[in-house]
Design a protein around this motif. Sequence first.
Motif, PDB file in Angstrom:
ATOM      1  N   ASN A 257      55.890  -0.493  75.450  1.00 36.12           N
ATOM      2  CA  ASN A 257      54.940  -0.347  74.345  1.00 36.12           C
ATOM      3  C   ASN A 257      55.545   0.452  73.196  1.00 36.12           C
ATOM      4  OD1 ASN A 257      52.694  -1.773  75.328  1.00 36.12           O
ATOM      5  ND2 ASN A 257      52.025  -0.048  76.580  1.00 36.12           N
ATOM      6  N   MET A 258      56.277   1.497  73.532  1.00 36.58           N
ATOM      7  CA  MET A 258      56.892   2.325  72.497  1.00 36.58           C
ATOM      8  C   MET A 258      57.938   1.536  71.719  1.00 36.58           C
ATOM      9  SD  MET A 258      56.989   5.197  70.965  1.00 36.58           S
ATOM     10  CE  MET A 258      58.066   6.210  69.976  1.00 36.58           C
ATOM     11  N   SER A 259      58.765   0.787  72.425  1.00 30.81           N
ATOM     12  CA  SER A 259      59.792  -0.005  71.762  1.00 30.81           C
ATOM     13  C   SER A 259      59.169  -1.035  70.817  1.00 30.81           C
ATOM     14  CB  SER A 259      60.660  -0.710  72.813  1.00 30.81           C
ATOM     15  OG  SER A 259      61.625  -1.534  72.195  1.00 30.81           O
ATOM     16  N   ALA A 260      58.098  -1.678  71.271  1.00 29.94           N
ATOM     17  CA  ALA A 260      57.434  -2.682  70.441  1.00 29.94           C
ATOM     18  C   ALA A 260      56.786  -2.036  69.216  1.00 29.94           C
ATOM     19  CB  ALA A 260      56.388  -3.422  71.261  1.00 29.94           C
ATOM     20  N   ALA A 261      56.117  -0.892  69.423  1.00 31.26           N
ATOM     21  CA  ALA A 261      55.461  -0.207  68.304  1.00 31.26           C
ATOM     22  C   ALA A 261      56.482   0.213  67.251  1.00 31.26           C
ATOM     23  CB  ALA A 261      54.692   1.008  68.820  1.00 31.26           C
ATOM     24  N   MET A 262      57.605   0.769  67.712  1.00 30.48           N
ATOM     25  CA  MET A 262      58.641   1.190  66.775  1.00 30.48           C
ATOM     26  C   MET A 262      59.241  -0.005  66.043  1.00 30.48           C
ATOM     27  SD  MET A 262      58.853   4.452  66.648  1.00 30.48           S
ATOM     28  CE  MET A 262      60.446   4.681  65.868  1.00 30.48           C
ATOM     29  N   GLY A 263      59.355  -1.126  66.743  1.00 31.05           N
ATOM     30  CA  GLY A 263      59.882  -2.331  66.111  1.00 31.05           C
ATOM     31  C   GLY A 263      59.006  -2.800  64.962  1.00 31.05           C
ATOM     32  N   TYR A 264      57.683  -2.794  65.167  1.00 26.91           N
ATOM     33  CA  TYR A 264      56.771  -3.217  64.107  1.00 26.91           C
ATOM     34  C   TYR A 264      56.752  -2.209  62.956  1.00 26.91           C
ATOM     35  CZ  TYR A 264      55.006  -6.808  67.270  1.00 26.91           C
ATOM     36  OH  TYR A 264      54.908  -7.893  68.108  1.00 26.91           O
ATOM     37  N   LEU A 265      56.834  -0.914  63.269  1.00 28.28           N
ATOM     38  CA  LEU A 265      56.895   0.093  62.202  1.00 28.28           C
ATOM     39  C   LEU A 265      58.195  -0.037  61.415  1.00 28.28           C
ATOM     40  CD1 LEU A 265      55.437   3.225  64.046  1.00 28.28           C
ATOM     41  CD2 LEU A 265      54.325   1.852  62.279  1.00 28.28           C
ATOM     42  N   ASP A 266      59.294  -0.360  62.110  1.00 30.16           N
ATOM     43  CA  ASP A 266      60.571  -0.580  61.421  1.00 30.16           C
ATOM     44  C   ASP A 266      60.460  -1.729  60.423  1.00 30.16           C
ATOM     45  OD1 ASP A 266      61.876   1.465  62.732  1.00 30.16           O
ATOM     46  OD2 ASP A 266      62.774   0.172  64.258  1.00 30.16           O
ATOM     47  N   ARG A 267      59.744  -2.776  60.796  1.00 27.77           N
ATOM     48  CA  ARG A 267      59.593  -3.912  59.887  1.00 27.77           C
ATOM     49  C   ARG A 267      58.867  -3.498  58.610  1.00 27.77           C
ATOM     50  NH1 ARG A 267      57.816  -9.024  63.802  1.00 27.77           N
ATOM     51  NH2 ARG A 267      59.426  -8.698  65.399  1.00 27.77           N
ATOM     52  N   ILE A 268      57.846  -2.667  58.761  1.00 29.18           N
ATOM     53  CA  ILE A 268      57.102  -2.206  57.584  1.00 29.18           C
ATOM     54  C   ILE A 268      57.972  -1.286  56.731  1.00 29.18           C
ATOM     55  CG2 ILE A 268      55.081  -0.899  56.813  1.00 29.18           C
ATOM     56  CD1 ILE A 268      53.689  -1.803  59.419  1.00 29.18           C
ATOM     57  N   CYS A 269      58.737  -0.430  57.389  1.00 28.60           N
ATOM     58  CA  CYS A 269      59.558   0.553  56.673  1.00 28.60           C
ATOM     59  C   CYS A 269      60.756  -0.079  55.967  1.00 28.60           C
ATOM     60  CB  CYS A 269      60.040   1.633  57.638  1.00 28.60           C
ATOM     61  SG  CYS A 269      58.704   2.659  58.295  1.00 28.60           S
ATOM     62  N   THR A 270      61.111  -1.290  56.343  1.00 25.23           N
ATOM     63  CA  THR A 270      62.230  -1.984  55.686  1.00 25.23           C
ATOM     64  C   THR A 270      61.749  -3.152  54.821  1.00 25.23           C
ATOM     65  OG1 THR A 270      62.536  -3.352  57.679  1.00 25.23           O
ATOM     66  CG2 THR A 270      63.881  -1.372  57.496  1.00 25.23           C
ATOM     67  N   TYR A 271      60.436  -3.315  54.685  1.00 26.03           N
ATOM     68  CA  TYR A 271      59.881  -4.433  53.928  1.00 26.03           C
ATOM     69  C   TYR A 271      60.042  -4.167  52.433  1.00 26.03           C
ATOM     70  CZ  TYR A 271      56.651  -8.237  52.771  1.00 26.03           C
ATOM     71  OH  TYR A 271      56.088  -9.397  52.301  1.00 26.03           O
ATOM     72  N   ASP A 272      60.868  -4.940  51.775  1.00 25.76           N
ATOM     73  CA  ASP A 272      61.140  -4.746  50.352  1.00 25.76           C
ATOM     74  C   ASP A 272      61.527  -6.076  49.716  1.00 25.76           C
ATOM     75  OD1 ASP A 272      61.436  -3.321  47.973  1.00 25.76           O
ATOM     76  OD2 ASP A 272      63.564  -2.952  48.346  1.00 25.76           O
ATOM     77  N   PRO A 273      60.585  -7.026  49.653  1.00 24.52           N
ATOM     78  CA  PRO A 273      60.908  -8.349  49.108  1.00 24.52           C
ATOM     79  C   PRO A 273      61.065  -8.315  47.596  1.00 24.52           C
ATOM     80  CG  PRO A 273      58.571  -8.195  49.559  1.00 24.52           C
ATOM     81  CD  PRO A 273      59.181  -6.917  50.069  1.00 24.52           C
ATOM     82  N   LEU A 274      61.625  -9.380  47.068  1.00 27.76           N
ATOM     83  CA  LEU A 274      61.812  -9.483  45.623  1.00 27.76           C
ATOM     84  C   LEU A 274      60.476  -9.450  44.901  1.00 27.76           C
ATOM     85  CD1 LEU A 274      63.771  -9.960  43.265  1.00 27.76           C
ATOM     86  CD2 LEU A 274      63.511 -12.414  43.634  1.00 27.76           C
TER      87      LEU A 274
END
Length: 306
Positions: A257-274
């Motif tokens: 659960n922790m690995s999955a939660a961190m994975g989804y938070l990582d996606r938000i923290c790196t989200y920077d589209p054009l």
Amino acid sequence: MKLQDIPGIHKTRIVLRTLGVQFCILLGILVALWGLQRLYSAVDQTSFPEAMALPENAANLPENEKGKILLDAITYQMRHELDSTFGWTFNDIIFNRFFFDNRAYRQYGVYHATKFLLDLYSSQIAKLGASDRESEFLYKARINNFAIDPRSFMFPSAEGSYKKGLKLLEQYKNSLDTGKGVYNCRTDDLYASFVTVTGENMLGYCLGLLENSQEMHFYELDNRIYEVQGICLVLRDFINTLYALYPEISAKNNAENMSAAMGYLDRICTYDPLCITSFFNSGELVTSWLLFAKARLEDIRDSIRM
């Protein structure tokens, strides 16, 4: 020569050439925008792939050292924003509204999360019990310095006030070294931390920001997504640090659960589209990541009580 007198094959060539020129102009604009974004990201960070670094032996450190690291995790992103290339821009009268709005709203999210977690740390974790007094340094920082409107640019300025607050937090850390300060993180505090993170003022607030995102104007959705990112940056550091410092959490068989939660938070923290638009479901995409992360963190929260 009149239009109706032009042979069909020539009309087709004219249309194709016109479309070709329009396509080249559009492509040139997109490349220019991409280039400007790349140039800006090279000067000032816009994507955050990793949480705050932690000592390898974090779980074995003395309690007071854990207290200092956890406080650093809460304020890590705030310190980064204050010390970054352009400093604290949410209180800039002109630039944050037109040029640095993504950065400005990310900073507001950082402020929002930092303040709530600092309140939790000061009023619950850094105390011997409910009737114990708060640290004078923590209390002054959260009541006086971090209570300043992040948009304030003078009398007092938000940036200056937050820097003074961070100095008070350093004084609290020094008090732990001298034995005068208190840090007392119990199982109840671990549970309360996950309750705060998954509650209405954190991830619940994030989901509320993106509610009905399909109906938002692109400029409003854009700002809200970056505000969510700012909150998640702070939450990610806090949860990752808490999990590393206290192995009794992972002892509840919730590593997946922790690995999955961190994975989804990582996606938000790196989200920077054009470009962020409701047409491309940017809001729904970030909302789905938030929902998945929230569900996994709630599972970890519940496991602590078992």
